[in-house]
Design a protein around this motif. Structure first.
Motif, PDB file in Angstrom:
ATOM      1  N   MET A   1       0.847  -1.190   0.000  1.00  0.00           N
ATOM      2  CA  MET A   1       0.000   0.000   0.000  1.00  0.00           C
ATOM      3  C   MET A   1       0.888   1.247   0.000  1.00  0.00           C
ATOM      4  N   ALA A   2       0.635   2.155  -0.923  1.00  0.00           N
ATOM      5  CA  ALA A   2       1.482   3.330  -1.080  1.00  0.00           C
ATOM      6  C   ALA A   2       1.290   4.321   0.069  1.00  0.00           C
ATOM      7  N   THR A   3       2.367   5.050   0.374  1.00  0.00           N
ATOM      8  CA  THR A   3       2.292   6.081   1.395  1.00  0.00           C
ATOM      9  C   THR A   3       1.504   7.276   0.867  1.00  0.00           C
ATOM     10  N   MET A   4       0.409   7.613   1.543  1.00  0.00           N
ATOM     11  CA  MET A   4      -0.393   8.767   1.163  1.00  0.00           C
ATOM     12  C   MET A   4      -0.089   9.977   2.034  1.00  0.00           C
ATOM     13  N   ILE A   5       0.355   9.714   3.279  1.00  0.00           N
ATOM     14  CA  ILE A   5       0.580  10.798   4.227  1.00  0.00           C
ATOM     15  C   ILE A   5       1.950  10.651   4.874  1.00  0.00           C
ATOM     16  N   LEU A   6       2.702  11.744   4.907  1.00  0.00           N
ATOM     17  CA  LEU A   6       3.899  11.845   5.727  1.00  0.00           C
ATOM     18  C   LEU A   6       3.539  12.762   6.890  1.00  0.00           C
ATOM     19  N   LEU A   7       3.744  12.281   8.107  1.00  0.00           N
ATOM     20  CA  LEU A   7       3.465  13.077   9.298  1.00  0.00           C
ATOM     21  C   LEU A   7       4.791  13.406   9.972  1.00  0.00           C
ATOM     22  N   ALA A   8       5.228  14.650   9.835  1.00  0.00           N
ATOM     23  CA  ALA A   8       6.484  15.094  10.426  1.00  0.00           C
ATOM     24  C   ALA A   8       6.218  15.603  11.832  1.00  0.00           C
ATOM     25  N   GLY A   9       6.592  14.798  12.818  1.00  0.00           N
ATOM     26  CA  GLY A   9       6.332  15.135  14.215  1.00  0.00           C
ATOM     27  C   GLY A   9       5.139  14.352  14.730  1.00  0.00           C
ATOM     28  N   CYS A  10       5.325  13.657  15.836  1.00  0.00           N
ATOM     29  CA  CYS A  10       4.224  12.858  16.382  1.00  0.00           C
ATOM     30  C   CYS A  10       4.199  12.990  17.899  1.00  0.00           C
ATOM     31  N   GLY A  11       4.193  14.248  18.367  1.00  0.00           N
ATOM     32  CA  GLY A  11       4.018  14.532  19.780  1.00  0.00           C
ATOM     33  C   GLY A  11       2.566  14.348  20.164  1.00  0.00           C
ATOM     34  N   ASN A  12       2.124  15.005  21.215  1.00  0.00           N
ATOM     35  CA  ASN A  12       0.771  14.781  21.714  1.00  0.00           C
ATOM     36  C   ASN A  12      -0.308  15.125  20.696  1.00  0.00           C
ATOM     37  N   MET A  13      -0.211  16.306  20.067  1.00  0.00           N
ATOM     38  CA  MET A  13      -1.232  16.686  19.099  1.00  0.00           C
ATOM     39  C   MET A  13      -1.153  15.842  17.845  1.00  0.00           C
ATOM     40  N   GLY A  14       0.047  15.662  17.314  1.00  0.00           N
ATOM     41  CA  GLY A  14       0.203  14.859  16.108  1.00  0.00           C
ATOM     42  C   GLY A  14      -0.293  13.439  16.302  1.00  0.00           C
ATOM     43  N   PHE A  15       0.045  12.843  17.440  1.00  0.00           N
ATOM     44  CA  PHE A  15      -0.378  11.474  17.721  1.00  0.00           C
ATOM     45  C   PHE A  15      -1.884  11.389  17.875  1.00  0.00           C
ATOM     46  N   ALA A  16      -2.477  12.357  18.596  1.00  0.00           N
ATOM     47  CA  ALA A  16      -3.929  12.339  18.811  1.00  0.00           C
ATOM     48  C   ALA A  16      -4.681  12.454  17.492  1.00  0.00           C
ATOM     49  N   MET A  17      -4.200  13.310  16.615  1.00  0.00           N
ATOM     50  CA  MET A  17      -4.859  13.469  15.326  1.00  0.00           C
ATOM     51  C   MET A  17      -4.696  12.211  14.480  1.00  0.00           C
ATOM     52  N   LEU A  18      -3.490  11.650  14.457  1.00  0.00           N
ATOM     53  CA  LEU A  18      -3.240  10.419  13.707  1.00  0.00           C
ATOM     54  C   LEU A  18      -4.136   9.294  14.206  1.00  0.00           C
TER      55      LEU A  18
END
Length: 271
Positions: A1-18
């Motif tokens: 499955m191809a990568t559709m999203i790159l998430l740069a940073g996965c702190g509290n907000m980034g992780f919660a949204m992911l």
């Protein structure tokens, strides 16, 4: 499955949204690559089933994401963004959730043709009840904007502003707004204690009252002002309290001053 999203940073907000995107079925874990240099945060992201690397240098050359999301602190954004410039050439749209950072800075670092969305979320996004507001540059296609909005909708309500300069006001109202409400709960709790209630009871009454009133306002067809009138009997207890809060527009002026202070600070941070 191809990568559709790159998430740069996965702190509290980034992780919660992911986590919200995955739980809502907006995206499948294999379609996401997280770039997070912090080992514990990267390992936490991997538990969601996504691919996670420590540096953008570890991303394969043939990866062509649809969306690159910057979820890092504003003060390090200028150092982080240039490493992702190569994805502009492959047609990626870039979305930032950093407060105060203007679209112009991303255009400077990614190239003037880059497709850029600026988003201001707030902390209730962590439980799917956030407010996400976006502004875009002229390079963002309708499809890219719709894709980003559908993704963000997993974290709460989504709105947009046509004039990016209004994002400072957005930051002051909804971005910082949860803190105002939390302080309101603190103050109402303290007032309950002062009136003789045990602290635990006062805290429960304050929290549930704010939660219930906000839920009613959100679900009712009536305007908040009308709901206020409905609960205010002439010469009753609520009327006595509102005379203090509304007399000389006390609360209205205080809130206006608070929002303006936050807006001005947002403008300063964006310079």
């Amino acid at each position: 499955m191809a990568t559709m999203i790159l998430l740069a940073g996965c702190g509290n907000m980034g992780f919660a949204m992911l986590e919200g995107w995955i739980q809502a079925g907006r995206i499948e874990p294999p379609e996401v690559t997280v770039i997070e240099p912090n080992d514990p945060l990267r390992e936490r992201a991997q538990k969601l089933g996504v691919d996670a690397v420590a540096s953008p240098d570890q991303i394969a050359e043939d990866v062509a994401p649809r969306l690159v999301i910057f979820a890092v602190k504003p003060q390090v954004m200028r150092d982080v963004v240039p490493a992702y410039r190569r994805f502009a050439a492959s047609g990626a749209t870039f979305l930032s959730i950093a407060a105060g950072i203007p679209i112009a800075m991303f255009e400077e670092l990614l190239g003037g043709e880059a497709s850029v969305i600026r988003c201001m979320p707030n902390t209730p996004a962590a439980i799917g009840k956030g407010m996400m507001v976006t502004a875009t540059n002229a390079n963002v296609t309708r499809d890219a904007e719709e894709f980003a909005s559908e993704l963000l909708a997993a974290n709460g309500r989504v709105a947009s502003v046509a004039d990016e300069s209004l994002m400072d006001a957005v930051t002051a109202v909804s971005g910082s707004g949860p803190a105002y409400v939390f302080h309101m709960i603190e103050c109402l709790t303290a007032a309950g204690e002062r009136a003789g209630l045990p602290r635990d009871t006062a805290g429960l009454l304050a929290m549930q009252t704010v939660y219930g009133a906000a839920s009613l306002a959100a679900e009712s067809a009536e305007e908040p002002g009308r709901l206020r009138e409905q609960v205010t009997s002439p010469n009753g207890t609520t009327a006595a309290a509102l005379a203090v809060l509304m007399g000389d527009d006390r609360l209205k002026n205080l809130m206006a001053d608070a929002v303006e202070a936050a807006r001005q600070r947002s403008v300063e941070l964006g310079k």
